[in-house]
Design a protein around this motif. Structure first.
Motif, PDB file in Angstrom:
ATOM      1  N   ALA A   1     -89.699  63.873  -1.859  1.00  0.00           N
ATOM      2  CA  ALA A   1     -89.111  65.055  -0.999  1.00  0.00           C
ATOM      3  C   ALA A   1     -87.756  65.376  -1.443  1.00  0.00           C
ATOM      4  O   ALA A   1     -87.228  66.502  -0.693  1.00  0.00           O
ATOM      5  CB  ALA A   1     -88.122  63.415  -0.064  1.00  0.00           C
TER       6      ALA A   1
ATOM      7  N   GLU B   1     -92.936  67.193   6.541  1.00  0.00           N
ATOM      8  CA  GLU B   1     -92.832  68.310   6.519  1.00  0.00           C
ATOM      9  C   GLU B   1     -93.535  68.966   6.702  1.00  0.00           C
ATOM     10  O   GLU B   1     -93.815  70.860   6.112  1.00  0.00           O
ATOM     11  CB  GLU B   1     -92.576  68.888   4.717  1.00  0.00           C
ATOM     12  CG  GLU B   1     -91.847  67.497   4.019  1.00  0.00           C
ATOM     13  CD  GLU B   1     -90.576  67.796   4.619  1.00  0.00           C
ATOM     14  OE1 GLU B   1     -90.422  68.834   5.171  1.00  0.00           O
ATOM     15  OE2 GLU B   1     -89.909  66.567   5.085  1.00  0.00           O
ATOM     16  N   GLY B   2     -94.841  70.255   8.288  1.00  0.00           N
ATOM     17  CA  GLY B   2     -95.411  71.035   8.918  1.00  0.00           C
ATOM     18  C   GLY B   2     -96.547  71.740   8.257  1.00  0.00           C
ATOM     19  O   GLY B   2     -96.956  72.015   8.303  1.00  0.00           O
ATOM     20  N   GLY B   3     -96.893  70.797   7.360  1.00  0.00           N
ATOM     21  CA  GLY B   3     -98.136  70.889   6.411  1.00  0.00           C
ATOM     22  C   GLY B   3     -98.846  69.504   6.710  1.00  0.00           C
ATOM     23  O   GLY B   3     -98.611  68.673   7.223  1.00  0.00           O
ATOM     24  N   SER B   4    -100.302  69.100   6.750  1.00  0.00           N
ATOM     25  CA  SER B   4    -100.708  68.248   6.057  1.00  0.00           C
ATOM     26  C   SER B   4    -101.759  67.633   5.578  1.00  0.00           C
ATOM     27  O   SER B   4    -103.292  68.988   5.302  1.00  0.00           O
ATOM     28  CB  SER B   4    -101.448  67.201   7.982  1.00  0.00           C
ATOM     29  OG  SER B   4    -101.893  66.345   7.657  1.00  0.00           O
TER      30      SER B   4
ATOM     31  N   LEU C   1     -98.723  74.102   4.437  1.00  0.00           N
ATOM     32  CA  LEU C   1     -99.886  73.828   4.115  1.00  0.00           C
ATOM     33  C   LEU C   1    -100.453  74.926   5.058  1.00  0.00           C
ATOM     34  O   LEU C   1    -100.113  74.492   6.414  1.00  0.00           O
ATOM     35  CB  LEU C   1    -100.565  72.283   3.466  1.00  0.00           C
ATOM     36  CG  LEU C   1     -99.408  72.049   2.085  1.00  0.00           C
ATOM     37  CD1 LEU C   1     -99.523  70.406   2.690  1.00  0.00           C
ATOM     38  CD2 LEU C   1     -99.756  72.572   1.605  1.00  0.00           C
TER      39      LEU C   1
ATOM     40  N   ALA D   1     -93.331  72.481   1.194  1.00  0.00           N
ATOM     41  CA  ALA D   1     -95.025  72.223   1.998  1.00  0.00           C
ATOM     42  C   ALA D   1     -95.366  72.651   2.702  1.00  0.00           C
ATOM     43  O   ALA D   1     -96.887  72.713   3.371  1.00  0.00           O
ATOM     44  CB  ALA D   1     -96.085  70.573   1.520  1.00  0.00           C
TER      45      ALA D   1
ATOM     46  N   ALA E   1     -85.440  61.652   3.174  1.00  0.00           N
ATOM     47  CA  ALA E   1     -86.076  63.208   3.479  1.00  0.00           C
ATOM     48  C   ALA E   1     -84.469  63.941   4.120  1.00  0.00           C
ATOM     49  O   ALA E   1     -84.511  64.417   3.707  1.00  0.00           O
ATOM     50  CB  ALA E   1     -87.581  62.953   4.126  1.00  0.00           C
TER      51      ALA E   1
ATOM     52  N   ALA F   1     -98.667  61.168   3.946  1.00  0.00           N
ATOM     53  CA  ALA F   1     -97.557  61.080   4.932  1.00  0.00           C
ATOM     54  C   ALA F   1     -96.201  62.271   4.646  1.00  0.00           C
ATOM     55  O   ALA F   1     -95.829  62.349   5.325  1.00  0.00           O
ATOM     56  CB  ALA F   1     -97.010  59.799   4.451  1.00  0.00           C
ATOM     57  N   TYR F   2     -96.329  62.243   3.614  1.00  0.00           N
ATOM     58  CA  TYR F   2     -94.670  63.123   3.259  1.00  0.00           C
ATOM     59  C   TYR F   2     -95.140  64.403   3.911  1.00  0.00           C
ATOM     60  O   TYR F   2     -94.223  64.681   4.645  1.00  0.00           O
ATOM     61  CB  TYR F   2     -94.993  63.641   1.463  1.00  0.00           C
ATOM     62  CG  TYR F   2     -93.558  64.373   1.182  1.00  0.00           C
ATOM     63  CD1 TYR F   2     -92.558  63.979   1.847  1.00  0.00           C
ATOM     64  CD2 TYR F   2     -94.229  65.560   0.956  1.00  0.00           C
ATOM     65  CE1 TYR F   2     -91.180  64.841   1.454  1.00  0.00           C
ATOM     66  CE2 TYR F   2     -92.859  66.600   0.650  1.00  0.00           C
ATOM     67  CZ  TYR F   2     -91.982  66.423   1.545  1.00  0.00           C
ATOM     68  OH  TYR F   2     -90.976  66.941   0.788  1.00  0.00           O
ATOM     69  N   THR F   3     -96.218  65.202   4.035  1.00  0.00           N
ATOM     70  CA  THR F   3     -96.675  66.324   3.443  1.00  0.00           C
ATOM     71  C   THR F   3     -97.042  66.418   5.001  1.00  0.00           C
ATOM     72  O   THR F   3     -96.748  67.636   5.847  1.00  0.00           O
ATOM     73  CB  THR F   3     -97.742  66.885   3.645  1.00  0.00           C
ATOM     74  OG1 THR F   3     -99.240  66.140   3.051  1.00  0.00           O
ATOM     75  CG2 THR F   3     -97.718  67.281   1.422  1.00  0.00           C
TER      76      THR F   3
END
Lengths: 108, 132
Positions: free
Chosen positions: B10, A86-89, B21, B19, A10, A81-83
């Motif tokens: 990614a 990335e600062g979110g879920s 979110l 995201a 990533a 898993a990805y989100t």
């Protein structure tokens, strides 16, 4: 190990993400259609995304994976898993909603 | 394939770093705190289970024994879920707040198919399985 590996990939991809995002946005404007609109609306209903312009590309990727035989549950696990990196879920339920919407909009 | 998806995710979701979110608050009911799953296998084999207290527990149920070799867990769900089958293939699993919603979604995905399993968490349905 898988997570570490993913984060590494990533991070590598992130360097190109800005360019890719710009291309994606341009493409999205050019080819935006009812399916994109429907998927984006459904996705935004499931969760709030700060960059919804990227959603159609994600929806198509989900559809591609479904077409390859990846189970919806595995894709949901990947999305969560990805989100989470990335600062979110995304929750399981939100992921399910996203996958169902992608199936409806992009998978014939 | 999974790695492939993650890599692509990614980049594309990413269109992103998409995201950040914000979770959407929804009303909580008993059925929303319980989890079930559906697996499918070869020759129309399927199973559906309910009322597990968490996602990991719903996913750790011995579904592979229920759906056999080549089977896969297709969804982990709250509320209700349904699956249709047309003699050849399964629908995408339908989910919803009600059993009717779930069945409608499954049938919409597979016109001509019939519902082979359907139900909601919180109704004490346990584990059900079948073939075709």
């Amino acid at each position: 190990m898988i997570v570490t590996s993913f984060r590494t990939r990533a991070a590598i991809c992130a360097a190109g993400a800005a360019v890719f995002a710009a291309l994606t946005v341009g493409t999205a404007i050019a080819v935006a259609d009812a399916n994109d609109d429907a998927f984006t609306a459904a996705a935004q209903q499931a969760a709030k995304f700060t960059n919804p312009a990227g959603l159609p590309a994600l929806g198509r990727e989900i559809c591609t994976d479904l077409g390859k035989g990846t189970s919806p549950d595995q894709i949901a696990a990947d999305l969560m898993a990805y989100t989470s990196t990335e600062g979110g879920s995304l929750s399981q339920q939100q992921s399910n909603a996203l996958i169902a919407a992608a199936k409806k909009s992009y998978c014939p | 394939m999974v790695n492939s998806f993650r890599t692509r995710a990614a980049i594309s979701a990413g269109a992103a770093m998409v995201a950040a979110l914000t979770l959407v608050a929804v009303p909580t009911t008993h059925a929303q705190n319980l989890w079930g799953g559906i697996c499918t296998g070869q020759n129309g084999k399927w199973a559906q289970w309910y009322d597990q207290p968490s996602v990991p527990e719903a996913q750790s149920l011995h579904w592979s024994q229920l759906c056999g070799t080549g089977g896969q867990r297709v969804i982990t769900f709250t509320n209700c879920a349904a699956l249709a089958y047309d003699g050849t293939r399964f629908s995408f699993p339908g989910t919803g707040q009600t059993q009717g919603d779930a069945e409608s979604a499954a049938k919409a995905d597979l016109p001509g198919g019939r519902i082979v399993t359907s139900g909601c968490n919180g109704q004490g349905l346990g584990v059900v399985s079948g073939n075709g």
